[in-house]
Design a protein around this motif. Structure first.
Motif, mmCIF file in Angstrom:
data_model
loop_
_atom_site.group_PDB
_atom_site.id
_atom_site.type_symbol
_atom_site.label_atom_id
_atom_site.label_comp_id
_atom_site.label_asym_id
_atom_site.label_seq_id
_atom_site.Cartn_x
_atom_site.Cartn_y
_atom_site.Cartn_z
ATOM 1 N N LEU A 349 38.916 -10.623 56.389
ATOM 2 C CA LEU A 349 40.086 -11.501 56.459
ATOM 3 C C LEU A 349 40.970 -11.126 57.649
ATOM 4 N N HIS A 350 41.599 -12.137 58.262
ATOM 5 C CA HIS A 350 42.368 -11.912 59.480
ATOM 6 C C HIS A 350 43.768 -12.497 59.370
ATOM 7 N N ALA A 351 44.765 -11.723 59.758
ATOM 8 C CA ALA A 351 46.128 -12.248 59.836
ATOM 9 C C ALA A 351 46.231 -13.293 60.941
ATOM 10 N N GLN A 352 45.417 -13.109 62.000
ATOM 11 C CA GLN A 352 45.484 -14.023 63.146
ATOM 12 C C GLN A 352 44.911 -15.403 62.817
ATOM 13 N N GLU A 353 44.022 -15.478 61.827
ATOM 14 C CA GLU A 353 43.422 -16.757 61.436
ATOM 15 C C GLU A 353 43.596 -16.947 59.934
ATOM 16 N N ILE A 354 44.834 -16.817 59.494
ATOM 17 C CA ILE A 354 45.091 -16.762 58.059
ATOM 18 C C ILE A 354 44.687 -18.045 57.344
ATOM 19 N N ASP A 355 44.712 -19.183 58.063
ATOM 20 C CA ASP A 355 44.358 -20.456 57.425
ATOM 21 C C ASP A 355 42.894 -20.533 57.027
ATOM 22 N N PHE A 356 42.063 -19.698 57.654
ATOM 23 C CA PHE A 356 40.634 -19.740 57.351
ATOM 24 C C PHE A 356 40.227 -18.716 56.289
ATOM 25 N N ASN A 357 41.167 -17.886 55.835
ATOM 26 C CA ASN A 357 40.807 -16.828 54.889
ATOM 27 C C ASN A 357 40.290 -17.375 53.567
ATOM 28 N N ASP A 358 40.886 -18.478 53.098
ATOM 29 C CA ASP A 358 40.410 -19.047 51.835
ATOM 30 C C ASP A 358 38.996 -19.606 51.989
ATOM 31 N N ILE A 359 38.683 -20.132 53.192
ATOM 32 C CA ILE A 359 37.328 -20.643 53.434
ATOM 33 C C ILE A 359 36.335 -19.488 53.475
ATOM 34 N N ARG A 360 36.717 -18.406 54.175
ATOM 35 C CA ARG A 360 35.838 -17.234 54.228
ATOM 36 C C ARG A 360 35.524 -16.726 52.815
ATOM 37 N N THR A 361 36.565 -16.566 52.023
ATOM 38 C CA THR A 361 36.386 -16.016 50.674
ATOM 39 C C THR A 361 35.540 -16.942 49.809
ATOM 40 N N THR A 362 35.749 -18.232 49.921
ATOM 41 C CA THR A 362 34.956 -19.198 49.149
ATOM 42 C C THR A 362 33.481 -19.124 49.530
ATOM 43 N N LEU A 363 33.193 -19.037 50.826
ATOM 44 C CA LEU A 363 31.800 -18.939 51.280
ATOM 45 C C LEU A 363 31.158 -17.648 50.786
ATOM 46 N N GLN A 364 31.923 -16.563 50.818
ATOM 47 C CA GLN A 364 31.388 -15.278 50.357
ATOM 48 C C GLN A 364 31.067 -15.322 48.864
ATOM 49 N N ALA A 365 31.942 -15.965 48.087
ATOM 50 C CA ALA A 365 31.689 -16.101 46.645
ATOM 51 C C ALA A 365 30.473 -16.984 46.394
ATOM 52 N N LEU A 366 30.317 -18.027 47.228
ATOM 53 C CA LEU A 366 29.165 -18.920 47.097
ATOM 54 C C LEU A 366 27.868 -18.179 47.416
ATOM 55 N N TYR A 367 27.907 -17.347 48.455
ATOM 56 C CA TYR A 367 26.765 -16.466 48.770
ATOM 57 C C TYR A 367 26.339 -15.700 47.512
ATOM 58 N N ALA A 368 27.323 -15.101 46.850
ATOM 59 C CA ALA A 368 27.044 -14.244 45.696
ATOM 60 C C ALA A 368 26.419 -15.030 44.550
ATOM 61 N N ILE A 369 26.970 -16.215 44.270
ATOM 62 C CA ILE A 369 26.465 -17.044 43.172
ATOM 63 C C ILE A 369 25.023 -17.483 43.441
ATOM 64 N N TYR A 370 24.768 -17.939 44.691
ATOM 65 C CA TYR A 370 23.420 -18.398 45.040
ATOM 66 C C TYR A 370 22.409 -17.241 45.086
ATOM 67 N N ASP A 371 22.905 -16.021 45.239
ATOM 68 C CA ASP A 371 22.023 -14.864 45.247
ATOM 69 C C ASP A 371 21.870 -14.271 43.843
ATOM 70 N N ASN A 372 22.425 -14.980 42.841
ATOM 71 C CA ASN A 372 22.296 -14.592 41.429
ATOM 72 C C ASN A 372 22.873 -13.218 41.118
ATOM 73 N N CYS A 373 24.101 -12.973 41.589
ATOM 74 C CA CYS A 373 24.808 -11.744 41.216
ATOM 75 C C CYS A 373 25.113 -11.800 39.720
ATOM 76 N N ASN A 374 25.379 -10.651 39.128
ATOM 77 C CA ASN A 374 25.680 -10.606 37.693
ATOM 78 C C ASN A 374 27.157 -10.795 37.401
ATOM 79 N N SER A 375 28.005 -10.502 38.372
ATOM 80 C CA SER A 375 29.440 -10.791 38.216
ATOM 81 C C SER A 375 30.081 -10.791 39.586
#
Length: 375
Positions: A349-375
């Motif tokens: 996450l970046h203070a310089q691009e704070i508007d994109f932080n929610d997009i980064r986090t959402t994509l990372q969570a999507l990565y985890a779900i599609y990779d079948n994480c347990n939690s």
């Protein structure tokens, strides 16, 4: 097990954890109930303050007092653990608690287990109409001590006298776990009754304690004992779990997240984490434990960034672990299953691009779900 360890996802329980920790146990308990209100499964994750993380007594030393309840919850006593998880039945199969604690992990695990046991003692007391008898015993104990009985107070840490908030429970908290504040079940129930409740509860509790001292030495550095001593205590805890049939609570969360936050790329994160995992395996084996007795109590914890390798970190980890467990250690199917938790990357996450932080986090969570994480 490359694509996942189970053919289907769990019904009635999303793979989410409600992460919270701030101020005193009452404040964090209120937050836990707020974030899990109406959810069919209560999946909690606990952040502890630096005073608790380093096993310090939150007294009036100036360098400690200002850190109490800062960036995590203060839990220096068993009563604090009881207040923290009050209103959540810790022996319910749909309740799961994760604790982010390492140096003093054995102590906090003991707090948690005793809080769970005393909750079940409380349910036994109510089911058998023993409330008046037990209350009289507790009153006698505190009369002899010359002290007032401890209470749950919503005004703790709010700048108000504790008496103002005494007994005020947040929405969703039914008070379970608060009857035996200041005492334990063995002080108010017959020994044989208490021992049966204890044995049953230890077999039922679900959750995880981080307790990974190797990654502390490598990355996060909240070490309070030597690595050798900490490993020995980890082994003691795992042996206790084996002896008492604790099968649904993970004795360690072998963590790569902190290694990634300290600068590792996804390949290095996984390599170091699996290396640490095999180190624990070799150590537990050297103590005479059977691979199939302890491997099911091991869990993992990875960070997800937005590098492409993170989209398959779980698949690679599961495949390597399963092959090693099967061919090198002779583990059974349950031992071959690598179960892991994902948290999105703070470092990305970046203070310089704070508007994109929610997009980064959402994509990372999507990565985890599609990779079948347990939690």
């Amino acid at each position: 097990y490359a694509s996942g360890i189970y053919p289907f996802k769990r019904e009635g329980e999303d793979p989410t954890r409600m992460f919270a920790g701030e101020g005193g146990p009452e404040r964090t308990n209120k937050r836990f109930h707020y974030v899990s209100l109406g959810m069919p499964a209560k999946r909690l994750s606990t952040a502890f303050d630096s005073v608790t993380l380093y096993g310090q007594d939150p007294d009036y030393r100036p360098d400690i007092y200002g850190k109490i309840g800062n960036s995590g919850v203060s839990v220096p006593t068993l009563d604090d653990a009881k207040k923290l998880y009050s209103g959540f039945n810790l022996a319910d199969p749909k309740t799961s608690v994760s604790m982010t604690i390492n140096g003093p992990a054995p102590t906090l695990t003991a707090f948690f287990m005793n809080a769970a046991i005393d909750q079940q003692c409380e349910l036994y007391i109510k089911a058998n109409g023993l409330e008046e008898e037990v209350q009289a015993k507790i009153d006698a104990i505190y009369k002899e001590k010359g002290l007032p009985r401890p209470v749950y107070s919503a005004s703790v840490g709010q700048g108000r006298a504790w008496e103002e908030g005494a007994g005020q429970l947040p929405e969703g908290n039914d008070g379970l776990g608060l009857m035996l504040l200041g005492v334990t079940g063995d002080q108010v129930l017959p020994r044989e009754v208490y021992e049966k409740i204890k044995a049953d509860t230890l077999k039922q509790v679900r959750g995880t304690v981080q307790a990974d001292i190797l990654k502390e030495d490598q990355a996060q550095n909240t070490c309070i004992f030597s690595t050798e001593f900490s490993l020995r205590v980890m082994g003691d805890v795992q042996q206790y779990f084996i002896d008492h049939g604790v099968r649904n609570f993970y004795s360690v969360s072998i963590s790569g997240y902190h290694i990634a936050e300290a600068g590792a790329n996804p390949i290095s994160q996984l390599a170091f984490t699996l290396s640490n995992g095999f180190t624990f395996v070799e150590y537990y084996l050297s103590r005479g434990m059977d691979i199939n007795d302890f491997a099911p109590n091991l869990s993992f914890f990875f960070s997800n960034g937005v590098d492409p390798e993170y989209s398959v970190i779980g698949r690679v980890a599961r495949r390597i672990w399963a092959k090693a467990m099967k061919y090198k250690y002779g583990g059974n199917e349950r031992s071959q299953m690598l179960k892991y938790h994902i948290q999105t990357s703070g470092r990305s996450l970046h203070a310089q691009e704070i508007d994109f932080n929610d997009i980064r986090t959402t994509l990372q969570a999507l990565y985890a779900i599609y990779d079948n994480c347990n939690s």
